[in-house]
Design a protein around this motif. Structure first.
Motif, PDB file in Angstrom:
ATOM      1  N   ARG A 154       0.839  -1.193   0.000  1.00  0.00           N
ATOM      2  CA  ARG A 154       0.000   0.000   0.000  1.00  0.00           C
ATOM      3  C   ARG A 154       0.880   1.251   0.000  1.00  0.00           C
ATOM      4  NH1 ARG A 154      -5.081  -1.362   3.953  1.00  0.00           N
ATOM      5  NH2 ARG A 154      -5.314  -3.507   3.257  1.00  0.00           N
ATOM      6  N   PRO A 155       1.280   1.675  -1.179  1.00  0.00           N
ATOM      7  CA  PRO A 155       2.171   2.831  -1.230  1.00  0.00           C
ATOM      8  C   PRO A 155       1.484   4.141  -0.863  1.00  0.00           C
ATOM      9  CG  PRO A 155       1.615   2.092  -3.437  1.00  0.00           C
ATOM     10  CD  PRO A 155       1.036   1.095  -2.488  1.00  0.00           C
ATOM     11  N   TYR A 156       0.145   4.170  -0.891  1.00  0.00           N
ATOM     12  CA  TYR A 156      -0.600   5.384  -0.555  1.00  0.00           C
ATOM     13  C   TYR A 156      -1.769   5.040   0.366  1.00  0.00           C
ATOM     14  CZ  TYR A 156       1.927   7.138  -4.602  1.00  0.00           C
ATOM     15  OH  TYR A 156       2.909   7.475  -5.480  1.00  0.00           O
ATOM     16  N   LYS A 157      -2.226   6.041   1.073  1.00  0.00           N
ATOM     17  CA  LYS A 157      -3.345   5.872   1.993  1.00  0.00           C
ATOM     18  C   LYS A 157      -4.656   5.727   1.216  1.00  0.00           C
ATOM     19  CE  LYS A 157      -5.316   8.144   6.058  1.00  0.00           C
ATOM     20  NZ  LYS A 157      -5.680   6.876   6.632  1.00  0.00           N
ATOM     21  N   GLY A 158      -5.513   4.822   1.672  1.00  0.00           N
ATOM     22  CA  GLY A 158      -6.848   4.686   1.107  1.00  0.00           C
ATOM     23  C   GLY A 158      -6.953   3.767  -0.096  1.00  0.00           C
ATOM     24  N   ILE A 159      -5.871   3.084  -0.446  1.00  0.00           N
ATOM     25  CA  ILE A 159      -5.898   2.211  -1.620  1.00  0.00           C
ATOM     26  C   ILE A 159      -5.372   0.833  -1.258  1.00  0.00           C
ATOM     27  CG2 ILE A 159      -5.509   4.192  -3.114  1.00  0.00           C
ATOM     28  CD1 ILE A 159      -2.719   3.007  -3.710  1.00  0.00           C
ATOM     29  N   ARG A 160      -5.680  -0.127  -2.112  1.00  0.00           N
ATOM     30  CA  ARG A 160      -5.113  -1.467  -1.968  1.00  0.00           C
ATOM     31  C   ARG A 160      -5.061  -2.120  -3.338  1.00  0.00           C
ATOM     32  NH1 ARG A 160      -9.819  -4.900  -1.643  1.00  0.00           N
ATOM     33  NH2 ARG A 160     -11.612  -3.585  -1.199  1.00  0.00           N
ATOM     34  N   MET A 161      -4.263  -3.162  -3.448  1.00  0.00           N
ATOM     35  CA  MET A 161      -4.126  -3.841  -4.732  1.00  0.00           C
ATOM     36  C   MET A 161      -4.906  -5.150  -4.700  1.00  0.00           C
ATOM     37  SD  MET A 161      -0.759  -4.625  -7.009  1.00  0.00           S
ATOM     38  CE  MET A 161      -0.247  -6.213  -6.440  1.00  0.00           C
ATOM     39  N   ARG A 162      -5.685  -5.386  -5.744  1.00  0.00           N
ATOM     40  CA  ARG A 162      -6.409  -6.646  -5.897  1.00  0.00           C
ATOM     41  C   ARG A 162      -5.419  -7.745  -6.278  1.00  0.00           C
ATOM     42  NH1 ARG A 162     -11.699  -6.559  -4.134  1.00  0.00           N
ATOM     43  NH2 ARG A 162     -12.891  -4.917  -5.122  1.00  0.00           N
ATOM     44  N   LYS A 163      -5.845  -8.996  -6.126  1.00  0.00           N
ATOM     45  CA  LYS A 163      -4.979 -10.136  -6.452  1.00  0.00           C
ATOM     46  C   LYS A 163      -4.531 -10.096  -7.903  1.00  0.00           C
ATOM     47  CE  LYS A 163      -7.215 -13.175  -3.138  1.00  0.00           C
ATOM     48  NZ  LYS A 163      -8.122 -14.307  -2.963  1.00  0.00           N
ATOM     49  N   TRP A 164      -5.388  -9.595  -8.775  1.00  0.00           N
ATOM     50  CA  TRP A 164      -5.074  -9.597 -10.214  1.00  0.00           C
ATOM     51  C   TRP A 164      -4.381  -8.322 -10.676  1.00  0.00           C
ATOM     52  CZ3 TRP A 164      -9.844 -10.227  -8.013  1.00  0.00           C
ATOM     53  CH2 TRP A 164     -10.694  -9.139  -8.035  1.00  0.00           C
ATOM     54  N   GLY A 165      -3.970  -7.456  -9.744  1.00  0.00           N
ATOM     55  CA  GLY A 165      -3.116  -6.331 -10.099  1.00  0.00           C
ATOM     56  C   GLY A 165      -3.784  -4.973 -10.207  1.00  0.00           C
ATOM     57  N   LYS A 166      -5.088  -4.903 -10.149  1.00  0.00           N
ATOM     58  CA  LYS A 166      -5.772  -3.598 -10.201  1.00  0.00           C
ATOM     59  C   LYS A 166      -5.695  -2.938  -8.828  1.00  0.00           C
ATOM     60  CE  LYS A 166      -7.933  -3.176 -14.233  1.00  0.00           C
ATOM     61  NZ  LYS A 166      -7.866  -2.043 -15.102  1.00  0.00           N
ATOM     62  N   TRP A 167      -5.637  -1.622  -8.849  1.00  0.00           N
ATOM     63  CA  TRP A 167      -5.619  -0.845  -7.606  1.00  0.00           C
ATOM     64  C   TRP A 167      -7.004  -0.295  -7.361  1.00  0.00           C
ATOM     65  CZ3 TRP A 167      -1.453  -0.697  -4.458  1.00  0.00           C
ATOM     66  CH2 TRP A 167      -0.252  -1.168  -4.991  1.00  0.00           C
ATOM     67  N   VAL A 168      -7.490  -0.402  -6.134  1.00  0.00           N
ATOM     68  CA  VAL A 168      -8.824   0.082  -5.799  1.00  0.00           C
ATOM     69  C   VAL A 168      -8.735   1.098  -4.674  1.00  0.00           C
ATOM     70  CG1 VAL A 168      -9.973  -2.015  -6.581  1.00  0.00           C
ATOM     71  CG2 VAL A 168      -9.291  -1.826  -4.198  1.00  0.00           C
ATOM     72  N   ALA A 169      -9.703   1.995  -4.675  1.00  0.00           N
ATOM     73  CA  ALA A 169      -9.768   3.017  -3.634  1.00  0.00           C
ATOM     74  C   ALA A 169     -11.159   3.026  -3.029  1.00  0.00           C
ATOM     75  CB  ALA A 169      -9.455   4.393  -4.234  1.00  0.00           C
ATOM     76  N   GLU A 170     -11.208   3.211  -1.736  1.00  0.00           N
ATOM     77  CA  GLU A 170     -12.477   3.365  -1.034  1.00  0.00           C
ATOM     78  C   GLU A 170     -12.210   4.146   0.239  1.00  0.00           C
ATOM     79  OE1 GLU A 170     -14.034  -0.535  -0.256  1.00  0.00           O
ATOM     80  OE2 GLU A 170     -12.231  -1.204   0.724  1.00  0.00           O
ATOM     81  N   ILE A 171     -13.273   4.710   0.775  1.00  0.00           N
ATOM     82  CA  ILE A 171     -13.128   5.518   1.984  1.00  0.00           C
ATOM     83  C   ILE A 171     -14.357   5.300   2.858  1.00  0.00           C
ATOM     84  CG2 ILE A 171     -14.185   7.571   0.921  1.00  0.00           C
ATOM     85  CD1 ILE A 171     -12.124   9.239   2.524  1.00  0.00           C
TER      86      ILE A 171
END
Length: 154
Positions: free
Chosen positions: A17-34
């Protein structure tokens, strides 16, 4: 405490998690939620190709939820965007604005990556040899081919 968003969990999971509020899916996409303030529900901010795009979507949402005191991933980049303020602070309008920003950044990042890869194809590879498609001319498919050995036909 594993995976916490606070300062204690940052060091161990920084690569994930290089940034706050994001995570990486198993297949490589980055998602954001708050998380919405004073609620258990979350606002989905989208799925992106790059972590920067997801982080910018998060920054947009957290700014509208918490105001100028929000802790942003890119505080220097929000200054130019704060002029187009959001009047409706519903979860749907915040999601819409965050996805708009994230999608724009994602498109820019993707086009820069494609542009950089395109330039690498035209440069000589590390071996020093140019690819054959850069050396040879494209043949005119309407002409009959000429023999390779001009002396063999006479």
């Amino acid at each position: 405490m594993e995976g916490g968003g606070g300062p204690g969990g940052v060091g161990k999971r920084k690569s994930e998690r290089p940034y706050k509020g994001i995570r990486m899916r198993k297949w490589g996409k980055w998602v954001a939620e708050i998380r919405e303030p004073n609620k258990r529900s979350r606002i989905w901010l989208g799925s992106y190709s790059s972590p920067v795009a997801a982080a910018r979507a998060y920054d947009t949402a957290v700014y509208y939820l918490r105001g100028p005191s929000a802790r942003l991933n890119f505080p220097e980049l929000l200054v130019g965007e704060s002029g187009g303020g959001l009047h409706d602070l519903s979860a749907a309008s915040i999601r819409k604005k965050a996805i708009e920003v994230g999608a724009r950044v994602d498109a820019l990042e993707t086009s820069m990556t494609v542009h950089q890869q395109h330039h690498h194809h035209h440069d000589a590879p590390p071996s020093g040899f140019k690819p054959c498609w850069l050396i040879q001319e494209k043949p005119d498919l309407n002409k009959t081919p000429e023999p390779e050995d001009p002396d063999g036909d006479d």
